[in-house]
Design an enzyme around this catalytic site. Structure first.
Site, mmCIF file in Angstrom:
data_model
loop_
_atom_site.group_PDB
_atom_site.id
_atom_site.type_symbol
_atom_site.label_atom_id
_atom_site.label_comp_id
_atom_site.label_asym_id
_atom_site.label_seq_id
_atom_site.Cartn_x
_atom_site.Cartn_y
_atom_site.Cartn_z
ATOM 1 C CD GLU A 41 -0.152 0.733 -8.370
ATOM 2 O OE1 GLU A 41 0.438 -0.344 -8.657
ATOM 3 O OE2 GLU A 41 0.401 1.847 -8.444
ATOM 4 C CD GLU A 46 4.185 0.579 -6.142
ATOM 5 O OE1 GLU A 46 5.174 0.475 -6.908
ATOM 6 O OE2 GLU A 46 3.193 -0.167 -6.249
#
Length: 893
Positions: A581, A487
């Site tokens: 995720e 991220e």
């Protein structure tokens, strides 16, 4: 190289130096010494509780200080920088030479005696309330600060013709190492292992004083980083001609049950000052329960001449007939082999190096997922941070193995190391226990998520850190994918960010051409250049979509993403897609809040699964952080996109720090398992999906609701069957069958009355399993169950003892919160207690602990060299006391 406390073969010794350290931490950075690595930006304000998917921002511009020691530390990276023109030149001199505590005669008797691995922060105390120095994001524990470790090391006159290395498996953070007042080098990134050459600074005639300075800045992470020399530290002694650091690479090809081609690359350094001719031969053995078994092959002997000061690369191959393949449980077996490489000169062995490896064939099918030895293995994975709950960041094999066993019982077959390289012993465990692994190196690049995170050192260290991870870990068969980012803020910088991604991917592929690379994306889309560099597409939450519920219609400053499996599969039809995720669901074990959402997946608000007064989240397992989803929603998305390789749930265990949505707490709510290692209800939802052949059925909530008599109290059931009949006090409440894309069975109109709930599960029309939940009496006694009743008397091994508060019938009282007092007699010590409650600020070493919803945990460690019976006593006012006996035994050599 295998990790043992002390290994010796010919002229190579690997010696643990974990014992005998002195430790001192300054009371504040303001009174610390001036031997700092580099300047950092001043932090005036910080939002500790900002959403996890808040975009990263640009780094601040700083002017380097002439007093900074960075120029002296940067050359440590040179061995991992491929282009010699980019190597760092060390300035003359040794800063700090006259600093008192670097001297062997410095009086450190007032310092703390510690044994490594050591986490200086885990003992607490927790920092409670608003405006604390360390907030909830980093776990409210004093991990920040500057500290020193000192130890004298044993170097003998007989070592004078050897090379002496210091190997540090992990130091948090900005490590700088002095020996005998000489600045040897260091490594800023707290998660990577590194080596320093002590040889030029050794006194072979007297005392050798080692001193290590660590500087762990506040606001440096989004989770609990720990602090200190929190992994193992070693001395490695070799001959002047020896296998280089992490100097072997094993590859397997043409793998089948009939045969496998094994390639071995060995890098040998010549530091003798003379051109040297060596012979290299490698023998391959099976490994049986960690010990060397039968010799299976001998690779061709190779004669090589190495010029003085140079490194030679020796390549050999062999074919192994009828190999035992490494593969993930439960359908395959994680067989391992050991390659023992002998280096000789003039017929005399001068070095022996050990490499453990596995033989497996991995293929990536964009329409199915990952094939291991021609079997499709859907990823049933979890993300794991590096802390070990109440033990903190200090690595312990027993604690890590316990976590993996609990995950394995749930059906987990894969681990993503979030978001950093793990302790090397953890990868040894994943090899032995048959987990697939994504090994990950960075959580941030140039753009920052917190003011003092890795972005401060990324420009100088990204290549060294990426190569160090791969070189250390490349021979682990459990690793199937390398990840170079999570991220990262560069998702938002178009071509610029994509260029950095391509650079990192190329570095990793240069180190290891055999495995694909990836970087987890929570924002970048299929039409952006960021995804083009990676070989595997990794989506964080985007597969099922982010903030798509009506409650987010007016939200404009957060990520909002429609489901992305389809667009990415269409754009990249030749790439495997996985969810790195998923979920980020939240719950507090045993806490059930009303009303219960009628949605499949709901955000958390007061009255919607959350209670900000008690800071707990409902365990009905329907609630998730705003950018996440319930497990049910994720399952449906995966089933509707069967080409997805699978998922890594955020997270397997609760972890210290990042306590969304209640940052006044100490640890996360996202785990399927709480911080103490007790399964939440969600555990059984995953088990029902991931272990379809295990007959199981699970009921929630508990059935102790004296204030809800006559009120609607929904009952939910998880099962690996396909149909369940629910009974309340013997009366059927109906038989329900799972429909397409539903993963739980719900009886939302049950009127509470005390007694017994019974669920009978069926599969394909036949009885499958059953369970009951009963209304209990008041707590009357304490029950105790150890995960291991025998532990090794090595001062490291642990027993985790689960405490249950039960009524007179032996039923766990699910609301009991009595305070328990623990005592131990014999050759053991209590090192931690816990209960899994994110709001409990009792210090972990305390020998008193309130139960949380009927359960508590006590962790007992052996005492080195002392065997015999260990008796642990548990007492609580008004309850019948309990004892449990453990035995400390001598570990076999």
């Amino acid at each position: 190289m295998s990790c043992k406390d002390s290994t010796e073969s010919f002229n190579r010794e690997r010696i643990s130096i974990n014992e005998g350290w002195k430790f001192m931490k300054y009371d504040s950075p303001e009174i610390a010494d001036s031997l700092f690595y580099d300047l950092r930006p001043e932090v005036l304000t910080v939002n500790d509780s900002k959403a996890a998917d808040t975009p990263a921002t640009e780094a601040e511009k700083l002017q380097a200080s002439k007093k900074a020691l960075k120029p002296y530390i940067l050359p440590t990276a040179n061995a991992f920088i491929k282009d010699p023109s980019k190597h760092h030149t060390r300035p003359e001199g040794h800063p700090g030479t006259d600093f008192p505590l670097l001297q062997s005669n410095f009086d450190d008797n007032g310092w703390e005696n510690v044994t490594l691995p050591h986490d200086w922060a885990i003992a607490g105390p927790f920092q409670e309330g608003p405006n604390t120095e360390v907030g909830g994001g980093m776990g409210r524990l004093p991990s920040n600060g500057i500290a020193w470790y000192r130890r004298q090391i044993d170097i003998y006159k007989t070592d004078k013709d050897k090379i002496i290395y210091l190997d540090i498996d992990g130091a948090m953070s900005y490590a700088m190492v002095w020996l005998n007042g000489h600045l040897v080098g260091g490594w800023p990134y707290g998660y990577n292992s590194f080596r320093l050459d002590l040889t030029p600074h050794i006194n072979f005639e007297g005392i050798n004083q080692l001193a290590i300075r660590l500087d762990n800045p506040n606001h440096s992470a989004r989770w609990y980083p720990g602090g200190g020399l929190y992994r193992n530290v070693w001395l490695t002694k070799t001959s002047k001609v020896h296998v280089a650091h992490w100097g072997t690479t094993v590859t397997t090809s043409k793998v089948s049950k009939a045969s496998a081609r094994i390639g071995l690359k060995v890098q040998v350094e010549n530091r003798s000052g003379f051109d040297t001719e060596i012979e290299t031969i490698t023998k391959i053995y099976t490994i049986n329960h960690g010990t060397v078994g039968k010799q299976m092959a001998v690779m061709e002997k190779v004669t090589t001449k190495i010029q003085a000061g140079n490194t030679a690369t020796i390549n050999t191959t062999t074919t192994l007939e009828n190999p035992k393949l490494w593969g993930p449980l439960p359908t395959q077996t994680p067989h391992l082999y050991r390659a023992i490489t002998h280096i000789s000169h003039n017929g005399v062995d001068i070095d022996t190096y050990t490499t453990d490896f596995g033989i497996r064939d991995i293929k990536f099918d964009p329409n199915q997922g990952i094939m291991v030895n021609n079997e499709l293995i859907k990823l049933q994975g979890v993300n794991e941070h590096h802390d070990l709950g109440a033990l903190g960041a200090a690595f312990n094999v027993s604690a890590a193995a316990r976590k993996l066993r609990i995950l394995k019982d749930m059906g987990v077959n894969a681990i993503r190391m979030a978001h950093n390289p793990p302790a090397p012993e953890l990868l040894e465990l994943t090899d032995k226990m048959g987990f697939l692994v994504i090994d990950e190196v960075f959580d941030s690049w140039k753009r920052k998520k917190t003011p003092h995170d890795f972005h401060l050192i990324f420009p100088d260290w990204y290549e060294a850190d990426a190569r160090a991870m791969v070189r250390r870990d490349k021979n682990h068969p459990s690793i199937v994918i390398w990840s170079y980012g999570n991220e990262v803020g560069e998702q938002y910088t178009d071509v610029e960010g994509a260029t950095i991604g391509k650079t990192l991917s190329a570095i990793i592929k240069d180190e290891d051409p055999t495995r694909p690379t990836t970087s987890a994306m929570n924002w970048a889309k299929s039409d952006m250049p960021f995804a083009s560099a990676m070989h595997v597409i990794s989506l964080n939450y985007q597969g099922e979509g982010i903030r798509q519920d009506p409650i987010f219609d007016t939200v404009t400053d957060r990520i909002k993403t429609k489901p992305q499996y389809g667009p990415f599969h269409e754009k990249f039809p030749n790439k495997v897609i996985l969810s790195s995720e998923t979920a980020s669901a939240a719950s507090s074990r045993g806490v059930y809040l009303f009303p219960v959402s009628d949605m499949t997946s709901s955000p958390i608000r007061d009255g919607m699964g959350g209670d900000s007064n008690i800071k707990q989240v409902s365990a009905y397992e329907l609630y998730a952080v705003d950018f996440g989803s319930s497990a049910d929603k994720v399952f449906a998305s995966l089933d509707k996109h069967p080409y997805s390789a699978g998922e890594f749930v955020w997270t397997g265990f609760d972890y210290l720090g990042e306590p969304t949505p209640y940052y006044e707490s100490r640890n996360s709510y996202n785990g399927i398992i709480d911080l103490a290692g007790f399964p939440k209800d969600r555990y059984y939802l995953y088990q029902s999906r991931w272990r379809p052949d295990l007959p199981m059925v699970h009921i929630l909530p508990h059935w102790n609701w004296p204030d809800r008599i006559g009120k609607t109290t929904p009952v939910h059931v998880f099962t690996s069957g396909d149909e369940v009949e629910l009974f309340l006090n013997g009366i059927s409440l109906g038989r329900k069958k799972k429909e397409a894309f539903t993963y739980r069975l719900r009886w939302d109109d049950v009127i509470y009355q005390p007694g017994e709930l019974k669920a009978v599960a069926y599969k394909k029309g036949s009885f499958w399993s059953q369970t009951t939940v009963k209304t209990t009496g008041e707590p009357a006694q304490i029950a105790a169950l150890a995960d291991r009743n025998e532990i090794y008397a090595d001062g490291k091994d642990l027993s985790f003892i689960t405490i249950q508060l039960t009524d007179t019938d032996g039923l766990i009282v699910p609301t009991a919160d009595n305070t328990i007092v623990f005592e131990v007699e014999g050759p053991g010590e209590i090192i931690a207690t816990d209960n899994g409650d994110p709001t409990d600020m009792t210090e972990f070493p305390s020998t008193q602990r309130k139960a949380f919803n009927g359960l508590a945990l006590v962790v007992v460690r052996s005492i080195a060299g002392k065997t015999g019976k260990i008796t642990v006593t548990m007492e609580s006012d008004g309850l019948k006391a309990s004892q449990i006996e453990l035995t400390a035994i001598q570990k076999k050599p």
